[in-house]
Design a protein around this motif. Sequence first.
Motif, mmCIF file in Angstrom:
data_model
loop_
_atom_site.group_PDB
_atom_site.id
_atom_site.type_symbol
_atom_site.label_atom_id
_atom_site.label_comp_id
_atom_site.label_asym_id
_atom_site.label_seq_id
_atom_site.Cartn_x
_atom_site.Cartn_y
_atom_site.Cartn_z
ATOM 1 N N HIS A 1 -1.245 -10.325 5.088
ATOM 2 C CA HIS A 1 -0.651 -9.991 3.795
ATOM 3 C C HIS A 1 -1.056 -8.572 3.401
ATOM 4 N N ILE A 2 -0.056 -7.711 3.259
ATOM 5 C CA ILE A 2 -0.280 -6.305 2.934
ATOM 6 C C ILE A 2 0.236 -5.993 1.535
ATOM 7 N N LEU A 3 -0.533 -5.205 0.800
ATOM 8 C CA LEU A 3 -0.070 -4.681 -0.485
ATOM 9 C C LEU A 3 0.320 -3.216 -0.282
ATOM 10 N N LEU A 4 1.566 -2.895 -0.586
ATOM 11 C CA LEU A 4 2.085 -1.532 -0.455
ATOM 12 C C LEU A 4 2.313 -0.963 -1.849
ATOM 13 N N VAL A 5 1.599 0.116 -2.176
ATOM 14 C CA VAL A 5 1.691 0.721 -3.506
ATOM 15 C C VAL A 5 2.227 2.143 -3.377
ATOM 16 N N SER B 1 -1.081 0.135 -11.973
ATOM 17 C CA SER B 1 -1.151 -0.948 -12.962
ATOM 18 C C SER B 1 -0.581 -2.247 -12.388
ATOM 19 N N GLN B 2 0.578 -2.152 -11.770
ATOM 20 C CA GLN B 2 1.183 -3.341 -11.170
ATOM 21 C C GLN B 2 0.341 -3.835 -9.998
ATOM 22 N N ALA B 3 -0.243 -2.905 -9.248
ATOM 23 C CA ALA B 3 -1.093 -3.287 -8.119
ATOM 24 C C ALA B 3 -2.300 -4.088 -8.588
ATOM 25 N N ARG B 4 -2.920 -3.658 -9.695
ATOM 26 C CA ARG B 4 -4.081 -4.368 -10.228
ATOM 27 C C ARG B 4 -3.712 -5.804 -10.606
ATOM 28 N N LEU C 1 -7.470 4.518 -7.711
ATOM 29 C CA LEU C 1 -7.313 3.098 -7.388
ATOM 30 C C LEU C 1 -8.244 2.715 -6.242
ATOM 31 N N THR C 2 -8.428 3.617 -5.294
ATOM 32 C CA THR C 2 -9.348 3.370 -4.185
ATOM 33 C C THR C 2 -10.772 3.171 -4.701
#
Length: 230
Positions: free
Chosen positions: A7-11, A39-42, A67-68
Amino acid sequence: MMKNKTHILLVDDDERLRDLLRKFLVENGFFVSTARGASQARQLMQVFIFDLMILDIMMPEEDGLSLTKFIRNSSMRLKNTPLLLLTARGEIEDRITGLSHGADDYLPKPFDPRELLLRLQAVLRRSQVNDPSILLLGQVSFNEKLNRLERQGVPIPLTTVESSLLKIFSRHRGKTLTREDLVCEYEGDLNPRTVDVQITRLRKKIEDDPKVPRYLQTVRGKGYILIPNS
């Protein structure tokens, strides 16, 4: 299906690139969640556990470096997640800054999606080496926490018995286990006479040549031993 897939999160705030990369990664066997900004990533991080995150550095409001830092200073659940940074800037100082903030790799735009795929696979392999819950068997890996077996990122379905046996062997890697040991540790109904059948089936999923096993070996007169990558 999300189950048994990385599962990958792409921002990335670039909608076109975000959609193209999501489609490419899905076609290559990943499950992908996307966010248009930090914000959406969090919000997504509060709901899902990601195996890897791809963060664009140049984003409005909060950038990828911030964010990192947030991820690396967060709870244990987040802080060890592998991170790959994307940016339109390719200067060496930007790369150093990204890596010093805790990123595992860095890819300047524009890039070939195939290079991104290779870098993702490399980052995932490196992250698995030091994780005791990850069992490495050549090109095959077993994530005990996620109950996921895969070969180079491609999921391999497991039965309940196969999964349980892998977990037992993982806890006792490098140690000879008798059939009785396996039956005793198995949480359920397992007959010693069927252990050999289950081992044969398991070898077909983890070995390059099941007839000449490299990882799940027979110890003559005693039982079986799992010898993962050193």
